[in-house]
Every structure is written in C-alpha cells, then in structure tokens.
Design a protein around this motif. Structure first.
Motif, PDB file in Angstrom:
ATOM      1  N   ALA A  14       0.445  -1.418  -0.039  1.00  0.00           N
ATOM      2  CA  ALA A  14       0.329  -0.141  -0.159  1.00  0.00           C
ATOM      3  C   ALA A  14       0.433   1.263   0.410  1.00  0.00           C
ATOM      4  O   ALA A  14       0.489   2.366  -1.064  1.00  0.00           O
ATOM      5  N   ILE A  15       1.590   1.303   0.673  1.00  0.00           N
ATOM      6  CA  ILE A  15       2.939   2.690   0.968  1.00  0.00           C
ATOM      7  C   ILE A  15       3.526   2.281  -0.069  1.00  0.00           C
ATOM      8  O   ILE A  15       3.328   3.492  -1.221  1.00  0.00           O
ATOM      9  N   THR A  29       6.165  10.231   5.413  1.00  0.00           N
ATOM     10  CA  THR A  29       5.374  11.009   4.318  1.00  0.00           C
ATOM     11  C   THR A  29       4.251  10.736   3.491  1.00  0.00           C
ATOM     12  O   THR A  29       3.929  11.265   2.792  1.00  0.00           O
ATOM     13  N   ILE A  30       3.662   9.539   3.813  1.00  0.00           N
ATOM     14  CA  ILE A  30       2.395   9.041   2.918  1.00  0.00           C
ATOM     15  C   ILE A  30       1.152  10.255   3.147  1.00  0.00           C
ATOM     16  O   ILE A  30       0.297   9.955   2.387  1.00  0.00           O
ATOM     17  N   VAL A  31       1.048  11.260   4.566  1.00  0.00           N
ATOM     18  CA  VAL A  31      -0.213  11.204   4.746  1.00  0.00           C
ATOM     19  C   VAL A  31       0.413  13.094   3.872  1.00  0.00           C
ATOM     20  O   VAL A  31      -0.727  13.954   3.619  1.00  0.00           O
ATOM     21  N   LYS A  32       1.452  13.081   3.111  1.00  0.00           N
ATOM     22  CA  LYS A  32       1.347  13.872   2.162  1.00  0.00           C
ATOM     23  C   LYS A  32       0.388  13.995   1.021  1.00  0.00           C
ATOM     24  O   LYS A  32       0.345  14.483  -0.192  1.00  0.00           O
ATOM     25  N   LYS A  33      -0.049  12.350   0.942  1.00  0.00           N
ATOM     26  CA  LYS A  33       0.178  11.470  -0.997  1.00  0.00           C
ATOM     27  C   LYS A  33      -1.596  11.195  -0.433  1.00  0.00           C
ATOM     28  O   LYS A  33      -1.514  10.762  -2.041  1.00  0.00           O
ATOM     29  N   VAL A  34      -2.326  11.023   0.402  1.00  0.00           N
ATOM     30  CA  VAL A  34      -3.123  10.732   0.841  1.00  0.00           C
ATOM     31  C   VAL A  34      -4.437  11.647   1.617  1.00  0.00           C
ATOM     32  O   VAL A  34      -4.533  12.617   1.862  1.00  0.00           O
ATOM     33  N   PRO A  73      -1.365  13.606  10.609  1.00  0.00           N
ATOM     34  CA  PRO A  73      -1.588  15.135   9.647  1.00  0.00           C
ATOM     35  C   PRO A  73      -1.615  14.898   8.278  1.00  0.00           C
ATOM     36  O   PRO A  73      -1.666  15.548   7.453  1.00  0.00           O
ATOM     37  N   TRP A  74      -2.689  14.172   8.276  1.00  0.00           N
ATOM     38  CA  TRP A  74      -3.666  13.839   6.508  1.00  0.00           C
ATOM     39  C   TRP A  74      -5.347  14.881   6.550  1.00  0.00           C
ATOM     40  O   TRP A  74      -5.834  15.306   7.931  1.00  0.00           O
TER      41      TRP A  74
END
Length: 328
Positions: A124-125, A155-160, A199-200
């Motif tokens: 998933a990542i 860093t995935i919080v910025k892309k979901v 923080p998403w």
C-alpha cells in the motif's frame, strides 16, 4: 461585434472545461477493510467496483484473521472479473472466526490471477509513493494497519486523503440521540487515535449518517431481481453471512445497515450530506469527542446529517444495477 466574440470564446472555454472534467482520470483508491465480519464491507467493495470515478488499486485486509479476509476479497474480485485489483494482507490481531469466511473457505489464495501481497502494508505504501495523483485511502474497519503504515513511512500523509467509517459524534447506534463508542473505534482505540491525530486530510462518516442507511421493500427487490454478476456475488456472500452468523434477517427481503458504503460515497462526492469541520479526538473509552481546546483534537471533515437520504439510496442502487466497471 467584440462583445459577441467574447461571449463565443467564453462559451467555448466552458464547454472545453466540462469536456475535460468528464474525462478526468479515475481516483486511485486503496480499500482498507475488515471484510467478512459484517456484510456492509462487501456492499462497499461492490460499490467501489461499480463506480467509474474510482481506480481501485488494492483491497487491504485489516484486523483479526487477515488471510481469511484476503480469501474473501480475492474470490469476490475473481468472480466479478476484476483480478486487476491487488489483494494485500494486513495486520493479523487474532484468529477469531469470521462469519463470511465459509464462502471462501476452499479458495486457494495462491491461484488468484492478480497480485497478492503478504506484506500488504508495504504494498500500500508503494502504491501511494508511486501514484501521480492523490490516493484515496478508504478505511472501514478497526485499523491496526494505520499505525504501522504511518510508522514505516510518515511522508505518505502528504499523498493521501483518508475517508473512514468511524465514530459517533452526536447520535449513536439506531439513531439514538447521544453518541456511542462506535465499533471500529472501540475495537482498537490506540489505532483509531493514530488515525485521527495523523496530519492528513481526514473525512469521516460517523454513526450520525452511516448508521441509518438500509435498503428495503421495493427498492431492495428491484436490486435483487437483477442477474448481473456483481449483485449475484454480493447476495451469495450475504446469505453465507446470515447463515454462519445466525443473524435474524432475511437476505431476500432487505439489506442490513450499510455503514461502510457511505465512506465510499464521501470519497467520490458529498453533496447529499451536511459536512462540518469539527475538532475531534478519540478518548480511552472509544468515544469520538468534539474538543475545541485539546491539542490532540485535529480538524476532521465530518458528515453529520443527511440532506437527502432517499437520493443516496438511489445512488447506491443505480450504480449496483449497472454492474462492474470495466470487467476483464
């Protein structure tokens, strides 16, 4: 003459904008689910597969026996000819029997024609990191996958964008006028706290909206009389779930409460709901509390009421009746 020319140019620009919007690329989606415990997850999966706005990349199983859940998801996807969708196995928390598991009991997961990822969280990542567009992560169960995902790659919080069936804000189960500790939250409070504090961009359907959705009477009969492959596979699962769970409901006469379908809807549109930006936190008892002062309370986009619930039920029915989008 100049004025007329400007009007013509303006009309052309609007027409082109509408045309481009109609050809917008489908939204990449990861569906994080405890499919098999309650039948509403399967309804939500069917709804995703019948939505042209969605590019379902993976079904990621979450909580309890995640391999049994993966077998249900893989068999479902195979039967509706969508083996382009990957199946990921998430965090196993226990080996508790899953009512719907019998439907896929003899299914050989190694024979699934699509991708099966034993480490579904890493897969998933990878999907999120490689995607060229924002990924919609739809979370519809207890979520032990979430803390692991965030720990491995913050860093995935910025892309979901996350859309969850979670919590209870002003109303509880069965439309009671006070909040309840909603199952998905109370089943794994620490994981839900991570879901809410990360923080998403988070949108939820709490019990206030998802807890009052069911399809009955003529609407349901119209749905069940169709012969499309998607609905027939859905009904097979529903019958197994009723029989194995000894639930007192007739799968030929009505649906259960379709909690998880609302998270799917919110990932596509929200015009039928009243949306509020609320500062929410999850307490130790599993309640989702409006808290304007706590630093732990982040702003969560929340579907707190229906503007038009009958229209939402029609939205579900119309999509399911059309069947699977782009079957193989």
């Amino acid at each position: 003459m100049k004025h007329n020319l400007l009007n013509i140019l303006y009309a052309l620009v609007i027409t082109m904008a509408i045309s481009l919007a109609s050809y917008a690329a489908p939204i990449p989606v990861i569906f994080d689910t405890d499919i098999g415990s309650d039948i509403d997850d399967t309804w939500a999966l069917a709804l995703l597969l019948s939505s042209p706005e969605v590019d379902l990349r993976m079904v990621l199983t979450d909580s309890q026996d995640t391999t049994a859940r993966a077998k249900i998801a893989a068999k479902f996807l195979e039967q509706v000819r969508r083996t382009d969708v990957a199946v990921g196995i998430g965090v196993k928390t226990e080996s508790k029997k899953i009512p719907q598991a019998k439907w896929a009991e003899e299914y050989d997961l190694s024979k699934y024609q699509g991708a099966v990822h034993q480490d579904g969280i890493q897969a998933a990542i990878d999907i999120i990191k490689k995607a060229t567009a924002t990924v919609h992560l739809i979370v519809v169960g207890p979520c032990p996958n979430i803390p692991v995902m965030l720990q491995r790659d913050p860093t995935i919080v910025k892309k979901v964008k996350v859309f969850a069936m979670s919590g209870s804000v002003r109303k509880g189960y069965n439309n009671r006028p006070s909040p309840s500790p909603e199952y998905n939250v109370r089943e794994d409070v620490p994981a839900s706290q991570k879901l809410y504090t990360a923080p998403w961009d988070l949108t939820i359907t709490p019990l206030d909206t998802c807890g009052i959705v069911s399809i009955i009477d003529l609407q349901y009969q119209g749905l069940m009389q169709t012969q499309n492959r998607l609905i027939k596979t859905l009904l097979e699962n529903y019958i197994t779930w009723v029989e194995e769970g000894k639930h007192k409901i007739d799968p030929n006469s009505r649906s259960t409460t379709l909690f998880d379908t609302v998270a799917v809807y919110l990932s596509i549109a929200n015009d039928l709901c009243k949306m509020e930006d609320l500062r929410l936190r999850v307490d130790e008892r599993g309640y989702t509390i409006i808290d304007k002062s706590s630093p732990e309370a982040r702003i969560v986009r929340t579907a707190t009421e229906w503007k038009d619930l009958p229209a939402y039920k029609e939205w579900i029915i119309n999509r399911l009746l059309k069947g699977v989008v782009n079957p193989q």
